[in-house]
Design an enzyme around this catalytic site. Structure first.
Site, PDB file in Angstrom:
ATOM      1  N   ASN A   9      43.154  40.272  31.850  1.00 16.85           N
ATOM      2  CA  ASN A   9      43.643  41.453  32.344  1.00 16.85           C
ATOM      3  C   ASN A   9      43.942  42.698  33.448  1.00 16.85           C
ATOM      4  O   ASN A   9      42.927  42.869  33.563  1.00 16.85           O
ATOM      5  CB  ASN A   9      42.205  42.129  30.966  1.00 16.85           C
ATOM      6  N   TRP A  10      44.999  42.643  33.667  1.00 17.31           N
ATOM      7  CA  TRP A  10      45.216  42.942  34.723  1.00 17.31           C
ATOM      8  C   TRP A  10      44.994  45.049  34.741  1.00 17.31           C
ATOM      9  O   TRP A  10      44.978  45.421  35.205  1.00 17.31           O
ATOM     10  CB  TRP A  10      46.890  43.264  35.237  1.00 17.31           C
ATOM     11  N   LYS A  11      44.960  44.795  32.928  1.00 15.89           N
ATOM     12  CA  LYS A  11      44.865  46.615  32.585  1.00 15.89           C
ATOM     13  C   LYS A  11      45.618  47.390  33.502  1.00 15.89           C
ATOM     14  O   LYS A  11      46.630  47.243  33.893  1.00 15.89           O
ATOM     15  CB  LYS A  11      43.281  47.192  33.669  1.00 15.89           C
ATOM     16  N   HIS A  94      39.846  45.779  23.054  1.00 12.01           N
ATOM     17  CA  HIS A  94      39.652  46.378  24.242  1.00 12.01           C
ATOM     18  C   HIS A  94      38.903  47.284  24.313  1.00 12.01           C
ATOM     19  O   HIS A  94      39.064  48.508  23.967  1.00 12.01           O
ATOM     20  CB  HIS A  94      40.428  46.201  25.811  1.00 12.01           C
ATOM     21  N   GLU A  96      37.349  49.190  26.494  1.00 14.53           N
ATOM     22  CA  GLU A  96      38.321  50.939  26.777  1.00 14.53           C
ATOM     23  C   GLU A  96      39.294  50.960  25.709  1.00 14.53           C
ATOM     24  O   GLU A  96      39.191  52.450  25.974  1.00 14.53           O
ATOM     25  CB  GLU A  96      38.933  50.376  28.528  1.00 14.53           C
ATOM     26  N   GLU A 164      32.777  40.387  25.461  1.00 18.00           N
ATOM     27  CA  GLU A 164      32.540  41.586  26.129  1.00 18.00           C
ATOM     28  C   GLU A 164      31.450  42.654  26.047  1.00 18.00           C
ATOM     29  O   GLU A 164      32.472  44.039  25.523  1.00 18.00           O
ATOM     30  CB  GLU A 164      33.999  42.435  26.408  1.00 18.00           C
ATOM     31  N   GLY A 170      33.065  45.671  34.282  1.00 15.16           N
ATOM     32  CA  GLY A 170      34.278  46.390  35.691  1.00 15.16           C
ATOM     33  C   GLY A 170      32.051  47.131  36.085  1.00 15.16           C
ATOM     34  O   GLY A 170      32.476  47.556  37.423  1.00 15.16           O
ATOM     35  N   SER A 210      32.813  41.513  33.821  1.00 16.99           N
ATOM     36  CA  SER A 210      32.493  40.917  35.196  1.00 16.99           C
ATOM     37  C   SER A 210      32.383  39.102  36.017  1.00 16.99           C
ATOM     38  O   SER A 210      31.598  38.538  36.587  1.00 16.99           O
ATOM     39  CB  SER A 210      31.064  41.516  36.176  1.00 16.99           C
ATOM     40  N   GLY A 231      38.570  40.385  34.422  1.00 22.62           N
ATOM     41  CA  GLY A 231      39.311  41.607  34.947  1.00 22.62           C
ATOM     42  C   GLY A 231      39.653  41.960  36.107  1.00 22.62           C
ATOM     43  O   GLY A 231      40.942  41.290  36.831  1.00 22.62           O
ATOM     44  N   GLY A 232      38.953  42.715  37.234  1.00 17.97           N
ATOM     45  CA  GLY A 232      39.402  42.418  38.250  1.00 17.97           C
ATOM     46  C   GLY A 232      39.363  40.968  39.063  1.00 17.97           C
ATOM     47  O   GLY A 232      40.787  40.919  40.359  1.00 17.97           O
TER      48      GLY A 232
HETATM   49  P1  13P Z   1      36.144  43.501  34.907  1.00 20.84           P
HETATM   50  O1  13P Z   1      36.507  41.580  35.058  1.00 20.84           O
HETATM   51  O2  13P Z   1      36.493  43.697  36.136  1.00 20.84           O
HETATM   52  O3  13P Z   1      34.688  43.417  35.546  1.00 20.84           O
HETATM   53  O4  13P Z   1      36.654  43.001  33.343  1.00 20.84           O
HETATM   54  C1  13P Z   1      36.574  42.250  32.470  1.00 20.84           C
HETATM   55  C2  13P Z   1      37.783  43.059  31.116  1.00 20.84           C
HETATM   56  O5  13P Z   1      37.736  43.830  30.781  1.00 20.84           O
HETATM   57  C3  13P Z   1      38.927  41.955  30.930  1.00 20.84           C
HETATM   58  O6  13P Z   1      39.626  42.767  29.162  1.00 20.84           O
END
Ligand code: 13P
Length: 258
Positions: A9-11, A94, A96, A164, A170, A210, A231-232
């Site tokens: 997930n590149w956000k 998600h 977020e 999640e 994050g 994470s 994510g990251g």
């Molecule tokens: P991180 O891997 O950056 O913690 O993000 C997780 C996430 O929200 C994937 O959708």
């Protein structure tokens, strides 16, 4: 046997040219790895160029969100039909989006329905906050998030779930493999109690929060965890590649042993 799935997930990261560079960097390595569904979810505006770029590749494409109407006067929104032409997967609900954009359980439910209707595979995200976790309310919150108004057998047979925990997103503070396995086991049991064992055994449930190349093995070694939503770490080609490679090796070994 559920096929493992790793999704990046590149956000809200990468311009179109950066997204193209990242795909060019990861594609050769990813294409050499079998037995794992590899999904990348870049920002909307990069979907069309990346679709062209990955023709003939085993990489699959997903979006990060959608609106639930098919078309019309909804300035700035992206419809399921538009996405269905470009990708196979879509992340829905998600945390977020639930948090920053006030997406309620009802809205998330409509989005899942809209995605299923056009043949997109939703990756439905669920998870509890730190306060909910500390108050021992994790199972109650997950049950509520799973009991959306239109949840039925076909609903779970068409989608992928991602557990999640919000406190792990994050923050660099991942759940332990054991914790995540237990909670995902609870999710599977809940689905079994509502919709039958068959569907519960079929639905793929990912862990997210994470995940890195250093800790992926801890999650993938767990029997209930079918993959990860990353994510990251999905923004670094070598790290994403390592996550996918370890997943393929570990799940391959576990399936030989069973
Ligand atoms: P991180 O891997 O950056 O913690 O993000 C997780 C996430 O929200 C994937 O959708």
């Amino acid at each position: 046997m559920r096929i493992p799935l790793i999704s990046g997930n590149w956000k809200m990261n990468t311009t179109v040219s950066e997204a193209i560079d990242l795909v060019n960097e990861m594609r050769p390595g990813l294409d050499q790895i079998d037995n794992v569904d590899k999904v990348i979810c870049p920002p909307f505006i990069s979907l069309a160029p990346i679709k062209e770029l990955i023709k003939g590749s085993t990489i699959k494409l997903g979006a990060q969100n959608l609106y639930f109407e098919e078309k019309g006067a909804y300035t700035g929104e992206i419809s399921p039909l538009m996405l269905a032409e470009l990708c196979k997967f879509v992340i829905v609900g998600h945390s977020e989006r639930r948090h920053y954009f006030n997406e309620t359980i009802e809205v998330v439910d409509k989005k899942v329905q809209a995605a299923l209707k056009v043949g997109l595979k939703p990756i439905l995200c669920i998870g509890e906050s730190l306060e909910e976790n500390e108050a021992g309310k994790t199972e109650e919150i997950l049950t509520r998030q799973l009991s959306s108004p239109s949840a039925r057998i076909y609903y779970f047979s068409g989608l992928i779930l991602a557990y999640e925990p919000i406190w792990a997103i994050g923050t660099g503070r991942a759940a332990t493999g054991k914790q995540a396995n237990e909670t995902i086991g609870f999710i599977r049991q809940h689905i079994a109690s509502q919709y039958g064992k068959g569907i519960a055994q079929q639905v793929r449930i990912l862990y997210g929060g994470s995940v890195t190349a250093d800790n992926i093995a801890e999650f993938i070694n767990q029997p209930e965890i079918d993959g990860a939503l990353v994510g990251g770490a999905s923004l670094k080609a070598s790290e994403f590649l390592s996550i996918v490679r370890q997943t393929s090796e570990i799940k391959g070994r576990l399936s030989e042993e069973s």
